[in-house]
Enzyme design. Sequence first.
Site, PDB file in Angstrom:
ATOM      1  N   GLN A   1       1.789  -6.158  -9.731  1.00 54.15           N
ATOM      2  CA  GLN A   1       0.975  -7.382  -9.809  1.00 54.15           C
ATOM      3  C   GLN A   1      -0.307  -7.119 -10.602  1.00 54.15           C
ATOM      4  O   GLN A   1      -0.707  -7.927 -11.441  1.00 54.15           O
ATOM      5  CB  GLN A   1       0.647  -7.849  -8.393  1.00 54.15           C
ATOM      6  CG  GLN A   1      -0.311  -9.002  -8.315  1.00 54.15           C
ATOM      7  CD  GLN A   1      -0.391  -9.565  -6.913  1.00 54.15           C
ATOM      8  OE1 GLN A   1       0.494 -10.314  -6.503  1.00 54.15           O
ATOM      9  NE2 GLN A   1      -1.425  -9.211  -6.173  1.00 54.15           N
TER      10      GLN A   1
ATOM     11  N   LYS B   1      -1.935  -1.661  -3.992  1.00 57.71           N
ATOM     12  CA  LYS B   1      -0.738  -1.764  -3.139  1.00 57.71           C
ATOM     13  C   LYS B   1       0.328  -2.578  -3.878  1.00 57.71           C
ATOM     14  O   LYS B   1       1.514  -2.281  -3.803  1.00 57.71           O
ATOM     15  CB  LYS B   1      -1.142  -2.437  -1.822  1.00 57.71           C
ATOM     16  CG  LYS B   1      -0.058  -3.117  -1.058  1.00 57.71           C
ATOM     17  CD  LYS B   1       0.681  -2.118  -0.236  1.00 57.71           C
ATOM     18  CE  LYS B   1       1.668  -2.727   0.741  1.00 57.71           C
ATOM     19  NZ  LYS B   1       2.312  -3.952   0.378  1.00 57.71           N
TER      20      LYS B   1
ATOM     21  N   HIS C   1      -7.323  -6.184   2.567  1.00 58.99           N
ATOM     22  CA  HIS C   1      -8.009  -7.344   1.980  1.00 58.99           C
ATOM     23  C   HIS C   1      -9.519  -7.183   2.099  1.00 58.99           C
ATOM     24  O   HIS C   1     -10.264  -7.461   1.157  1.00 58.99           O
ATOM     25  CB  HIS C   1      -7.635  -8.634   2.721  1.00 58.99           C
ATOM     26  CG  HIS C   1      -6.172  -8.981   2.692  1.00 58.99           C
ATOM     27  ND1 HIS C   1      -5.375  -8.917   3.796  1.00 58.99           N
ATOM     28  CD2 HIS C   1      -5.381  -9.424   1.683  1.00 58.99           C
ATOM     29  CE1 HIS C   1      -4.149  -9.314   3.491  1.00 58.99           C
ATOM     30  NE2 HIS C   1      -4.122  -9.625   2.215  1.00 58.99           N
TER      31      HIS C   1
HETATM   32  P1  AMP Z   1      -1.789 -10.707  -0.362  1.00 61.58           P
HETATM   33  O1  AMP Z   1      -2.520 -11.474   0.687  1.00 61.58           O
HETATM   34  O2  AMP Z   1      -0.687  -9.853   0.151  1.00 61.58           O
HETATM   35  O3  AMP Z   1      -1.396 -11.558  -1.549  1.00 61.58           O
HETATM   36  O4  AMP Z   1      -2.849  -9.667  -0.927  1.00 61.58           O
HETATM   37  C1  AMP Z   1      -4.083 -10.099  -1.470  1.00 61.58           C
HETATM   38  C2  AMP Z   1      -4.727  -8.937  -2.179  1.00 61.58           C
HETATM   39  O5  AMP Z   1      -4.937  -7.864  -1.262  1.00 61.58           O
HETATM   40  C3  AMP Z   1      -3.851  -8.377  -3.310  1.00 61.58           C
HETATM   41  O6  AMP Z   1      -4.669  -8.022  -4.415  1.00 61.58           O
HETATM   42  C4  AMP Z   1      -3.230  -7.159  -2.664  1.00 61.58           C
HETATM   43  O7  AMP Z   1      -2.858  -6.171  -3.587  1.00 61.58           O
HETATM   44  C5  AMP Z   1      -4.371  -6.674  -1.784  1.00 61.58           C
HETATM   45  N1  AMP Z   1      -3.854  -5.807  -0.709  1.00 61.58           N
HETATM   46  C6  AMP Z   1      -2.835  -6.063   0.136  1.00 61.58           C
HETATM   47  N2  AMP Z   1      -2.616  -4.991   0.939  1.00 61.58           N
HETATM   48  C7  AMP Z   1      -3.516  -4.042   0.585  1.00 61.58           C
HETATM   49  C8  AMP Z   1      -3.797  -2.719   1.027  1.00 61.58           C
HETATM   50  N3  AMP Z   1      -3.111  -2.146   2.009  1.00 61.58           N
HETATM   51  N4  AMP Z   1      -4.809  -2.048   0.420  1.00 61.58           N
HETATM   52  C9  AMP Z   1      -5.519  -2.616  -0.580  1.00 61.58           C
HETATM   53  N5  AMP Z   1      -5.311  -3.852  -1.051  1.00 61.58           N
HETATM   54  C10 AMP Z   1      -4.316  -4.569  -0.475  1.00 61.58           C
END
Ligand code: AMP
Length: 280
Positions: free
Chosen positions: A153, A149, A37
Amino acid sequence: MQIIQTVREMQHWSEDRRLERKTVAFVPTMGFLHEGHLSLVREAKNRGDVVVVSIFVNPMQFNQSSDFDKYPRNEAQDERALKELDTDVLFMPPPAEIYPDGYQSAVEVEQVSQPLCGAFRPGHFRGVATVVAKLFNMVKPHCALFGEKDFQQCVVIKRMVRDLNFDIDIVSLPTVREDDGLAMSSRNARLSAAERETSLCVSRALTAAQELVSGGQTSAAVILQSVQQILTQNAEVRVEYASLCHPETLEEVELISGPTLLAIAVWVGEVRLIDNCVLH
Ligand code: AMP
């Protein structure tokens, strides 16, 4: 850092920044922030004059209420991490602000929502597209950043933005991994030490597939056989899907003839993990 909890205040704040001719960069999240994030927030600082991060665990995108209930949360730690990065606004609306009584609308991105995670999590991408469209109308960003990741989406959001004419640049950034290769995820916190070790099979499978392609292998069946073999070495792992598909249409391919997405979803114990890479 300003913390905003209402839609109206968020809209006014962004409108004021736009009147000052400032560009707004936006990172939507569900919180329990990790380096993945934070990499998006850092890049947002390069892309916009001001940065808004949202934390909203969106009930509409969880197809199992137990998964929603168990989703990890730590607001105090998230606030600290975002302050350290000089985030301008943390937008944390309560659920009733997003889905007030009588709420009944949704955004459906048809084809690209169907395969991969869409096939196993009915309604998931409908929930994602809907909440992201709503957040875009609340935060009014010039650009929004997402992580690869969650590759499907990214594809769904890019399609929605094109189809519905949102005037927003969508930026996707590479997956941030732990030193041993495990893709960072808020859900990793729910893995036991042994499960954490077992989970490494996913990144190992991605690397093995890339090596096969680099060595000249073009048959999807051969590559997927090797992937399945690596994933199923440990009886703790249940493979939901491992698929080779076109990185824009997400249609399955039989022959690797250009950049091809290898997307994997597995269950390790009670925890569902996804990961992917684009094979060249
Ligand atoms: P989430 O809180 O899981 O909904 O993720 C919020 C954002 O962070 C989304 O755009 C995810 O794709 C991104 N994200 C989650 N994990 C990673 C990661 N390991 N590397 C890069 N972006 C990530």
